[in-house]
Write an enzyme that holds these catalytic residues in place. Structure first.
Site, PDB file in Angstrom:
ATOM      1  N   GLY A   3       6.473  15.658 -64.646  1.00  0.00           N
ATOM      2  CA  GLY A   3       7.266  14.912 -63.420  1.00  0.00           C
ATOM      3  C   GLY A   3       8.240  14.491 -63.889  1.00  0.00           C
ATOM      4  O   GLY A   3       8.737  14.777 -65.092  1.00  0.00           O
ATOM      5  N   ARG A   6       7.763  11.460 -66.302  1.00  0.00           N
ATOM      6  CA  ARG A   6       6.820  11.661 -67.586  1.00  0.00           C
ATOM      7  C   ARG A   6       6.074  12.886 -67.348  1.00  0.00           C
ATOM      8  O   ARG A   6       5.936  13.284 -66.231  1.00  0.00           O
ATOM      9  CB  ARG A   6       5.817  10.199 -67.708  1.00  0.00           C
ATOM     10  N   LEU A   7       5.128  13.126 -68.216  1.00  0.00           N
ATOM     11  CA  LEU A   7       4.148  14.024 -68.164  1.00  0.00           C
ATOM     12  C   LEU A   7       2.638  13.602 -67.730  1.00  0.00           C
ATOM     13  O   LEU A   7       2.315  12.509 -68.446  1.00  0.00           O
ATOM     14  CB  LEU A   7       4.157  14.687 -69.709  1.00  0.00           C
ATOM     15  N   ILE A  84       6.551  21.801 -56.522  1.00  0.00           N
ATOM     16  CA  ILE A  84       5.229  22.431 -56.821  1.00  0.00           C
ATOM     17  C   ILE A  84       4.211  21.150 -57.009  1.00  0.00           C
ATOM     18  O   ILE A  84       2.870  21.423 -56.798  1.00  0.00           O
ATOM     19  CB  ILE A  84       5.319  22.967 -58.264  1.00  0.00           C
ATOM     20  N   ASP A  85       4.941  19.750 -57.230  1.00  0.00           N
ATOM     21  CA  ASP A  85       3.850  18.870 -57.497  1.00  0.00           C
ATOM     22  C   ASP A  85       3.167  18.214 -56.084  1.00  0.00           C
ATOM     23  O   ASP A  85       2.169  18.123 -55.681  1.00  0.00           O
ATOM     24  CB  ASP A  85       4.582  17.579 -57.976  1.00  0.00           C
ATOM     25  N   ARG A  86       4.226  18.660 -54.972  1.00  0.00           N
ATOM     26  CA  ARG A  86       3.977  18.142 -53.586  1.00  0.00           C
ATOM     27  C   ARG A  86       2.787  19.102 -52.998  1.00  0.00           C
ATOM     28  O   ARG A  86       1.961  18.886 -52.723  1.00  0.00           O
ATOM     29  CB  ARG A  86       4.964  18.321 -52.758  1.00  0.00           C
ATOM     30  N   THR A 108       8.433   8.680 -58.969  1.00  0.00           N
ATOM     31  CA  THR A 108       9.928   8.112 -59.000  1.00  0.00           C
ATOM     32  C   THR A 108      10.630   8.476 -57.736  1.00  0.00           C
ATOM     33  O   THR A 108      11.424   7.796 -57.196  1.00  0.00           O
ATOM     34  CB  THR A 108      10.556   9.270 -60.186  1.00  0.00           C
TER      35      THR A 108
HETATM   36  N1  ATP Z   1       3.535   3.554 -68.086  1.00  0.00           N
HETATM   37  C1  ATP Z   1       4.307   3.857 -67.157  1.00  0.00           C
HETATM   38  N2  ATP Z   1       5.399   4.547 -67.327  1.00  0.00           N
HETATM   39  C2  ATP Z   1       6.492   5.011 -66.286  1.00  0.00           C
HETATM   40  N3  ATP Z   1       6.098   4.592 -65.000  1.00  0.00           N
HETATM   41  C3  ATP Z   1       4.994   4.039 -64.632  1.00  0.00           C
HETATM   42  C4  ATP Z   1       4.078   3.602 -65.493  1.00  0.00           C
HETATM   43  N4  ATP Z   1       3.034   2.990 -64.809  1.00  0.00           N
HETATM   44  C5  ATP Z   1       3.382   2.943 -63.771  1.00  0.00           C
HETATM   45  N5  ATP Z   1       4.541   3.558 -63.388  1.00  0.00           N
HETATM   46  C6  ATP Z   1       5.199   3.884 -62.266  1.00  0.00           C
HETATM   47  O1  ATP Z   1       5.023   5.074 -61.842  1.00  0.00           O
HETATM   48  C7  ATP Z   1       6.288   5.498 -61.229  1.00  0.00           C
HETATM   49  C8  ATP Z   1       6.625   7.041 -61.367  1.00  0.00           C
HETATM   50  O2  ATP Z   1       5.393   7.635 -60.839  1.00  0.00           O
HETATM   51  P1  ATP Z   1       4.735   8.954 -61.535  1.00  0.00           P
HETATM   52  O3  ATP Z   1       4.460   8.707 -62.870  1.00  0.00           O
HETATM   53  O4  ATP Z   1       3.715   9.282 -60.475  1.00  0.00           O
HETATM   54  O5  ATP Z   1       6.355   9.613 -61.322  1.00  0.00           O
HETATM   55  P2  ATP Z   1       6.734  11.068 -62.011  1.00  0.00           P
HETATM   56  O6  ATP Z   1       6.267  11.323 -63.425  1.00  0.00           O
HETATM   57  O7  ATP Z   1       8.252  11.099 -61.546  1.00  0.00           O
HETATM   58  O8  ATP Z   1       6.097  11.878 -61.191  1.00  0.00           O
HETATM   59  P3  ATP Z   1       6.479  12.845 -60.154  1.00  0.00           P
HETATM   60  O9  ATP Z   1       7.911  13.358 -60.575  1.00  0.00           O
HETATM   61  O10 ATP Z   1       5.327  13.839 -59.757  1.00  0.00           O
HETATM   62  O11 ATP Z   1       6.559  11.988 -58.925  1.00  0.00           O
HETATM   63  C9  ATP Z   1       7.381   4.525 -61.625  1.00  0.00           C
HETATM   64  O12 ATP Z   1       8.284   4.191 -60.456  1.00  0.00           O
HETATM   65  C10 ATP Z   1       6.811   3.429 -62.255  1.00  0.00           C
HETATM   66  O13 ATP Z   1       6.904   2.273 -61.478  1.00  0.00           O
HETATM   67  C1  PAU Z   2      10.541  15.405 -54.681  1.00  0.00           C
HETATM   68  C2  PAU Z   2      10.264  15.467 -55.865  1.00  0.00           C
HETATM   69  C3  PAU Z   2      11.420  15.029 -56.962  1.00  0.00           C
HETATM   70  C4  PAU Z   2       8.998  14.611 -56.268  1.00  0.00           C
HETATM   71  O1  PAU Z   2       8.634  14.983 -57.604  1.00  0.00           O
HETATM   72  C5  PAU Z   2       9.642  16.950 -56.345  1.00  0.00           C
HETATM   73  O2  PAU Z   2       8.560  17.358 -55.428  1.00  0.00           O
HETATM   74  C6  PAU Z   2      10.887  18.040 -56.242  1.00  0.00           C
HETATM   75  O3  PAU Z   2      11.574  18.164 -56.952  1.00  0.00           O
HETATM   76  N1  PAU Z   2      10.949  18.611 -54.878  1.00  0.00           N
HETATM   77  C7  PAU Z   2      11.935  19.473 -54.736  1.00  0.00           C
HETATM   78  C8  PAU Z   2      12.423  19.446 -53.187  1.00  0.00           C
HETATM   79  C9  PAU Z   2      11.367  19.580 -51.953  1.00  0.00           C
HETATM   80  O4  PAU Z   2      10.208  19.387 -52.184  1.00  0.00           O
HETATM   81  O5  PAU Z   2      11.933  19.630 -50.973  1.00  0.00           O
END
Ligand code: ATP
Ligand code: PAU
Ligand code: K
Length: 246
Positions: A3, A6-7, A84-86, A108
């Protein structure tokens, strides 16, 4: 799942998801970090999906890593830059709860993704996630402070800076979600709705306080992306899965 923040890891035994956890992004390749033991001791298949190209690059030479790409998702109507996450989240939640489905991913970035009963993408929306809204306000203004997520729904009319920031972000976020959900339900009255992502719990707390009827429609699916991976891996034709090549 790689993501933006994070992973996200999921461990499967056969088709069953037995454990999930999160770690920080890597700053070296897993081989440079001495992770070849992981593969040698336990040469299990590793499936990777990523929305962060540089992070994916680090796994290029990892044995047994297989990349999940959009073409492998059994969903129609995807556009080339679709995340791809969506796709995985909507596939996983749909497989579990049924189609049509609307998935809210409170990461995020916050995304909404809707798929109809024929597994065709209807479309969606992308906006800054809760954490990003708070941090961007404090990072891009001279005086606004970083505010932590309140534990409960803030009052609408803030009487100090922190309250005003929390109110502005949270009340407009949940009002916006209500609009999207209402509009989706008009088009797909029997659709399931689910939520995933790191901010789903505070978001559901706020929604529950302000719009309990809307909140009651939403199913908590923290593992939607992993359900999607397992659905995809289960249905896949082995030879069609791309070996890592970037
Ligand atoms: N331990 C943690 N570390 C980081 N973020 C955390 C943690 N616990 C909760 N969060 C929350 O998670 C949110 C990010 O969500 P998530 O981890 O799903 O995002 P991501 O890694 O960007 O994944 P994606 O890109 O798939 O959305 C942050 O806005 C934060 O508030
Ligand atoms: C929107 C995010 C950043 C959400 O993690 C990811 O799904 C992404 O990079 N998407 C590409 C753009 C789109 O889904 O249209
Ligand atoms: K980005």
């Amino acid at each position: 799942m790689i993501g933006n923040s994070r992973l996200h890891w999921g461990k499967f035994q056969a088709d069953t998801l037995v454990e999930t956890w999160d770690t920080q992004h890597l700053n070296q390749s897993p081989l440079e970090m001495g992770w070849s033991w992981l593969h040698q001791i336990s040469p299990v298949p590793l499936f990777i999906a990523s929305v962060v190209p540089e992070q994916m690059q680090l796994w290029q030479n990892y044995p047994q890593a297989e990349i999940i790409t959009l073409e492998l998702l059994p969903l129609g109507g995807l556009y080339p830059t679709f995340g791809i996450d969506r796709g995985l989240a909507v596939l996983g939640a749909g497989n579990q709860l049924g189609f049509p489905i609307l998935v809210i991913d409170a990461g995020t970035a916050l995304t909404l993704t809707g798929v109809n009963q024929n597994r065709q993408l209807i479309g969606g929306a992308i906006l800054p996630g809760l954490g990003l809204q708070f941090s961007s306000l404090s990072n891009r203004t001279a005086t606004l402070p970083q505010v932590a997520f309140p534990e409960s729904l803030p009052q609408r009319w803030g009487v100090n800076t922190s309250e005003a920031i929390a109110s502005g972000i949270i009340h407009s976020m949940i009002a916006g979600l209500r609009e999207f959900i209402t509009a989706w339900c008009q088009e797909f009255p029997h659709s399931k709705i689910s939520i995933t992502g790191g901010d789903r719990i505070p978001l559901m707390t706020y929604l529950n306080s302000q719009y309990p009827k809307i909140a009651a429609l939403i199913v908590d699916t923290p593992e939607a992306i992993f359900w999607g991976m397992s659905a995809m891996v289960r249905d896949r034709n082995l030879p069609s899965l791309n070996r890592v090549s970037l």
